[in-house]
Motif scaffolding. Structure first.
Motif, PDB file in Angstrom:
ATOM      1  N   ILE B 222       0.766  -1.177   0.116  1.00  0.00           N
ATOM      2  CA  ILE B 222      -0.049   0.003   0.036  1.00  0.00           C
ATOM      3  C   ILE B 222       0.909   1.264  -0.072  1.00  0.00           C
ATOM      4  CG2 ILE B 222      -1.767   1.303   1.341  1.00  0.00           C
ATOM      5  CD1 ILE B 222      -2.596  -1.408   2.552  1.00  0.00           C
ATOM      6  N   ALA B 223       0.600   2.042  -0.837  1.00  0.00           N
ATOM      7  CA  ALA B 223       1.480   3.417  -0.795  1.00  0.00           C
ATOM      8  C   ALA B 223       0.820   4.667   0.021  1.00  0.00           C
ATOM      9  CB  ALA B 223       1.327   3.968  -2.335  1.00  0.00           C
ATOM     10  N   ARG B 224       1.437   5.063   0.978  1.00  0.00           N
ATOM     11  CA  ARG B 224       1.105   5.961   1.895  1.00  0.00           C
ATOM     12  C   ARG B 224       1.883   7.320   1.593  1.00  0.00           C
ATOM     13  NH1 ARG B 224      -2.147   3.335   5.772  1.00  0.00           N
ATOM     14  NH2 ARG B 224      -1.342   0.919   5.983  1.00  0.00           N
ATOM     15  N   LEU B 225       1.206   8.602   1.941  1.00  0.00           N
ATOM     16  CA  LEU B 225       2.032   9.740   1.538  1.00  0.00           C
ATOM     17  C   LEU B 225       2.750  10.141   3.281  1.00  0.00           C
ATOM     18  CD1 LEU B 225       2.354  12.371  -0.015  1.00  0.00           C
ATOM     19  CD2 LEU B 225       0.416  13.357   1.285  1.00  0.00           C
ATOM     20  N   LYS B 226       4.081   9.959   3.164  1.00  0.00           N
ATOM     21  CA  LYS B 226       4.647  10.126   4.392  1.00  0.00           C
ATOM     22  C   LYS B 226       5.016  11.634   4.579  1.00  0.00           C
ATOM     23  CE  LYS B 226       8.230   7.793   5.534  1.00  0.00           C
ATOM     24  NZ  LYS B 226       9.646   7.195   5.360  1.00  0.00           N
ATOM     25  N   GLY B 227       5.165  12.244   4.059  1.00  0.00           N
ATOM     26  CA  GLY B 227       5.199  13.877   4.076  1.00  0.00           C
ATOM     27  C   GLY B 227       5.192  14.547   2.737  1.00  0.00           C
ATOM     28  N   GLU B 228       4.912  16.179   2.821  1.00  0.00           N
ATOM     29  CA  GLU B 228       4.691  16.847   1.760  1.00  0.00           C
ATOM     30  C   GLU B 228       5.301  18.324   2.242  1.00  0.00           C
ATOM     31  OE1 GLU B 228       0.385  16.344   1.344  1.00  0.00           O
ATOM     32  OE2 GLU B 228       0.566  18.633   1.393  1.00  0.00           O
ATOM     33  N   SER B 229       5.526  18.922   1.049  1.00  0.00           N
ATOM     34  CA  SER B 229       5.943  20.275   1.224  1.00  0.00           C
ATOM     35  C   SER B 229       5.615  21.041   0.092  1.00  0.00           C
ATOM     36  CB  SER B 229       7.547  20.272   1.513  1.00  0.00           C
ATOM     37  OG  SER B 229       8.128  21.928   1.463  1.00  0.00           O
ATOM     38  N   GLY B 230       4.830  22.274   0.332  1.00  0.00           N
ATOM     39  CA  GLY B 230       4.732  23.272  -0.669  1.00  0.00           C
ATOM     40  C   GLY B 230       3.654  22.483  -1.688  1.00  0.00           C
ATOM     41  N   ALA B 231       2.581  21.934  -1.184  1.00  0.00           N
ATOM     42  CA  ALA B 231       1.648  21.240  -2.037  1.00  0.00           C
ATOM     43  C   ALA B 231       0.881  22.050  -3.170  1.00  0.00           C
ATOM     44  CB  ALA B 231       0.605  20.450  -1.119  1.00  0.00           C
ATOM     45  N   LEU B 232       0.766  23.365  -2.947  1.00  0.00           N
ATOM     46  CA  LEU B 232       0.084  24.204  -3.806  1.00  0.00           C
ATOM     47  C   LEU B 232       0.965  25.195  -4.322  1.00  0.00           C
ATOM     48  CD1 LEU B 232      -3.134  25.027  -1.526  1.00  0.00           C
ATOM     49  CD2 LEU B 232      -2.721  23.435  -3.570  1.00  0.00           C
ATOM     50  N   SER B 233       2.377  25.200  -4.208  1.00  0.00           N
ATOM     51  CA  SER B 233       3.163  25.946  -4.658  1.00  0.00           C
ATOM     52  C   SER B 233       3.711  25.400  -6.053  1.00  0.00           C
ATOM     53  CB  SER B 233       4.473  26.271  -3.730  1.00  0.00           C
ATOM     54  OG  SER B 233       5.134  24.924  -3.845  1.00  0.00           O
ATOM     55  N   SER B 234       4.722  26.152  -6.844  1.00  0.00           N
ATOM     56  CA  SER B 234       5.237  25.801  -7.913  1.00  0.00           C
ATOM     57  C   SER B 234       6.209  24.597  -7.919  1.00  0.00           C
ATOM     58  CB  SER B 234       5.935  26.876  -8.636  1.00  0.00           C
ATOM     59  OG  SER B 234       6.882  27.453  -7.947  1.00  0.00           O
ATOM     60  N   GLN B 248       8.210  -1.177   5.509  1.00  0.00           N
ATOM     61  CA  GLN B 248       8.353  -0.127   4.719  1.00  0.00           C
ATOM     62  C   GLN B 248       9.120  -0.933   3.669  1.00  0.00           C
ATOM     63  OE1 GLN B 248       9.123   4.082   5.043  1.00  0.00           O
ATOM     64  NE2 GLN B 248      10.748   3.893   3.521  1.00  0.00           N
ATOM     65  N   LEU B 249       8.725  -0.984   2.405  1.00  0.00           N
ATOM     66  CA  LEU B 249       9.433  -1.578   1.251  1.00  0.00           C
ATOM     67  C   LEU B 249      10.270  -0.739   0.622  1.00  0.00           C
ATOM     68  CD1 LEU B 249       6.761  -3.706   0.083  1.00  0.00           C
ATOM     69  CD2 LEU B 249       8.478  -4.608   1.464  1.00  0.00           C
ATOM     70  N   GLY B 250       9.892   0.586   0.533  1.00  0.00           N
ATOM     71  CA  GLY B 250      10.587   1.464  -0.557  1.00  0.00           C
ATOM     72  C   GLY B 250      10.022   2.993  -0.400  1.00  0.00           C
ATOM     73  N   GLU B 251      10.711   3.949  -0.621  1.00  0.00           N
ATOM     74  CA  GLU B 251      10.360   5.145  -0.624  1.00  0.00           C
ATOM     75  C   GLU B 251      10.720   6.075  -1.665  1.00  0.00           C
ATOM     76  OE1 GLU B 251      10.944   7.340   3.528  1.00  0.00           O
ATOM     77  OE2 GLU B 251      12.509   8.204   2.269  1.00  0.00           O
ATOM     78  N   GLY B 252      10.047   7.140  -2.031  1.00  0.00           N
ATOM     79  CA  GLY B 252       9.981   8.004  -3.227  1.00  0.00           C
ATOM     80  C   GLY B 252       9.658   9.358  -3.047  1.00  0.00           C
ATOM     81  N   TYR B 253      10.240  10.291  -3.557  1.00  0.00           N
ATOM     82  CA  TYR B 253       9.978  11.776  -3.713  1.00  0.00           C
ATOM     83  C   TYR B 253       9.282  11.977  -5.079  1.00  0.00           C
ATOM     84  CZ  TYR B 253      14.224  12.520  -6.394  1.00  0.00           C
ATOM     85  OH  TYR B 253      14.996  12.216  -7.711  1.00  0.00           O
ATOM     86  N   GLY B 254       8.773  13.055  -5.296  1.00  0.00           N
ATOM     87  CA  GLY B 254       8.169  13.638  -6.480  1.00  0.00           C
ATOM     88  C   GLY B 254       7.643  14.888  -6.562  1.00  0.00           C
ATOM     89  N   SER B 255       7.509  15.528  -7.544  1.00  0.00           N
ATOM     90  CA  SER B 255       6.742  16.766  -7.698  1.00  0.00           C
ATOM     91  C   SER B 255       5.223  16.750  -7.703  1.00  0.00           C
ATOM     92  CB  SER B 255       7.188  17.986  -8.562  1.00  0.00           C
ATOM     93  OG  SER B 255       7.218  17.010  -9.896  1.00  0.00           O
ATOM     94  N   SER B 256       4.917  15.392  -8.022  1.00  0.00           N
ATOM     95  CA  SER B 256       3.602  14.969  -7.727  1.00  0.00           C
ATOM     96  C   SER B 256       3.349  13.827  -7.268  1.00  0.00           C
ATOM     97  CB  SER B 256       2.782  14.852  -9.120  1.00  0.00           C
ATOM     98  OG  SER B 256       3.637  13.806  -9.920  1.00  0.00           O
ATOM     99  N   LYS B 257       2.169  13.518  -6.512  1.00  0.00           N
ATOM    100  CA  LYS B 257       1.882  12.319  -5.798  1.00  0.00           C
ATOM    101  C   LYS B 257       2.173  10.999  -6.556  1.00  0.00           C
ATOM    102  CE  LYS B 257      -1.119  14.461  -2.606  1.00  0.00           C
ATOM    103  NZ  LYS B 257      -2.587  14.800  -2.246  1.00  0.00           N
ATOM    104  N   LYS B 258       1.613  11.181  -7.690  1.00  0.00           N
ATOM    105  CA  LYS B 258       1.880  10.016  -8.867  1.00  0.00           C
ATOM    106  C   LYS B 258       3.330   9.626  -9.143  1.00  0.00           C
ATOM    107  CE  LYS B 258      -2.182   9.697 -11.832  1.00  0.00           C
ATOM    108  NZ  LYS B 258      -2.743  10.160 -13.179  1.00  0.00           N
ATOM    109  N   MET B 259       4.368  10.777  -9.397  1.00  0.00           N
ATOM    110  CA  MET B 259       5.495  10.639  -9.821  1.00  0.00           C
ATOM    111  C   MET B 259       5.984  10.111  -8.286  1.00  0.00           C
ATOM    112  SD  MET B 259       7.467  10.778 -12.198  1.00  0.00           S
ATOM    113  CE  MET B 259       8.765   9.602 -12.042  1.00  0.00           C
ATOM    114  N   ALA B 260       5.913  10.441  -7.153  1.00  0.00           N
ATOM    115  CA  ALA B 260       6.397   9.996  -5.954  1.00  0.00           C
ATOM    116  C   ALA B 260       6.159   8.706  -5.781  1.00  0.00           C
ATOM    117  CB  ALA B 260       5.983  10.916  -4.842  1.00  0.00           C
TER     118      ALA B 260
END
Lengths: 137, 307
Positions: B222-234, B248-260
């Motif tokens: 299951i994918a869960r959002l661990k943290g975010e910053s500047g959600a409505l910014s550029s 936890q099997l893996g972790e990823g970052y991204g500028s969109s939730k899909k990419m993360a």
């Protein structure tokens, strides 16, 4: 992500074995001119022990009449560095030859702006004491 | 590949090579100062100095009385494959087979060997001859009776990169007799960097991870959002973690939730399949009775044939 058909490995000189970067040193001198006197003395006294200590460097001695004496180093990336050793004595020539031997083909100037060359560069830059503000109570 | 047209066999520009002469001491077979320098640079110590000259002479080079280096090349190629496979197989116990093969090509392929040779100065030392019409005519026994005269002949052109790669293989071959291959390969070829993550190219990591978890009989990831910053910014940053139950099997970052989420699934697969073992003893390093007595074989994982 490398999507190429096949991967190519990147060099990491020194991680496993070290490959010496200077591959050839060419000495040019003039038989008659006064500026080459020190160079000729260097050939007689110091050059052969230097060559024996550095078997990985190909050493060429060529007369170049009516020109100042020159030490030219060629490196594995095909760059060359020349130093004119006119009117110097063998000790000073030895220092310059040592400098050419120790160098790599890269320009010295660029190593001041980028002192660390790495395939995994740091994200926020390498720490330096000049950009800190120690905490003061 | 070059398409060479049929050339006139009456055009006899036959040149007497040294093979036609009857002297044993060929002046062309002298060891150049560049070759001595190369041997010192790479720390190659061979029993007979002409062996290195032999290794560096390509099969297309006529003007020599030295025997062919093809035998050493084949030996070196296989020895290289052996040592690199052994290293990779033990270092990454769970790596899938296509990834292992890609990594193997990355280390021992012709392109990598040619790059290594260029960086070390082999291009000034190799002796070779490009394949021209005249050359082929001289060696016309290759295809004189086999190919009909009207059809063009496909012959693979020899390039300097190819020659350099093959001479690296030959050098490894000549070191094999002195038992110096392992050190050479580990010093110069395995020390080079191949990003092991690049061997695994996944179009749909989510599907692969789900399949992996089913195979391992573990809870569905299951994918869960661990943290975010500047959600409505550029420049937003989302950090997503993939969990199977509480692990936890893996972790990823991204500028969109899909990419993360995509990166997180990919990271989870990397964490599992490309797991690295840091402490290991290679079987080829075991070369004394004491080492043999103390040798504990590393567990090799179950490598999947497909990903």
């Amino acid at each position: 992500m490398n999507k190429a058909k096949f991967l190519v490995s990147k060099p990491k000189n020194g991680v496993g074995g070290f490959v010496f970067q200077c591959r050839k040193i060419e000495f040019n001198y003039c038989e008659r001119s006064g500026s080459s006197r020190g160079m000729i003395e260097y050939f007689k006294t110091k050059l052969i022990p230097f060559a024996k200590r550095n078997p990985q460097i190909e050493i060429i001695v060529t007369p170049r009449p009516s020109k100042h004496p020159l030490v030219r180093g060629t490196y594995l990336n095909e760059m060359q560095k020349d130093i004119c050793v006119k009117n110097l004595d063998p000790k000073e020539i030895d220092k310059y030859v040592q400098l050419i031997r120790d160098n790599t083909g890269y320009k010295a100037k660029s190593r001041f702006k980028k002192p660390v060359i790495s395939t995994t560069p740091s994200v926020r830059g390498i720490w330096s004491p000049f950009n800190t503000r120690p905490h003061i109570i | 590949m070059t398409f060479l047209t049929h050339f006139n066999k009456n055009n006899r520009n036959y040149v007497k090579t040294s093979r036609n002469k009857n002297n044993n001491d060929n002046e062309e077979d002298t060891i150049s100062p560049q070759l001595y320098a190369l041997a010192a640079r790479l720390n190659i110590r061979v029993s007979h100095p002409k062996l290195l000259l032999q290794a560096v002479t390509h099969k297309t080079y006529d003007n020599t009385t030295l025997p062919s280096s093809e035998g050493f090349r084949v030996l070196g190629n296989h020895a290289l494959g052996l040592y690199v496979t052994e290293y990779l197989h033990i270092k990454y116990p769970l790596i899938p087979l296509p990834c292992l093969q890609k990594a193997l090509t990355g280390y021992c392929g012709h392109v990598s060997l040619a790059a290594f040779g260029q960086e070390v100065g082999l291009q000034h030392v190799v002796r070779w001859h490009p394949i021209t019409d005249e050359y082929l005519y001289k060696h016309s026994k290759i295809y004189s009776n086999m190919v009909p005269e009207d059809k063009p002949v496909k012959i693979k052109q020899v390039t300097i990169s190819n020659v350099i790669a093959e001479s690296v293989q030959s050098i490894i071959g000549i070191l094999y007799k002195d038992n110096a291959t392992q050190k050479f390969i580990h010093d110069h070829i395995l020390s080079r960097e191949v990003k092991i993550q690049d061997t695994m190219h996944l179009e749909d990591p989510q599907k692969e991870l789900f399949a992996l978890m089913r195979r391992k009989e573990r809870a569905q990831p299951i994918a869960r959002l661990k943290g975010e910053s500047g959600a409505l910014s550029s420049n937003p940053v989302f950090v997503v973690g993939i969990y199977s139950d509480i692990d936890q099997l893996g972790e990823g970052y991204g500028s969109s939730k899909k990419m993360a989420e995509f990166r997180a699934f990919r990271d989870a697969l990397h964490q599992y399949y490309l797991k690295e073992v840091k402490d290991f003893t290679l079987p080829s390093s075991v070369n004394s009775p004491e080492a043999q007595a103390n040798f504990k074989p590393t567990e090799i994982g179950d490598t999947t044939p497909k990903l």
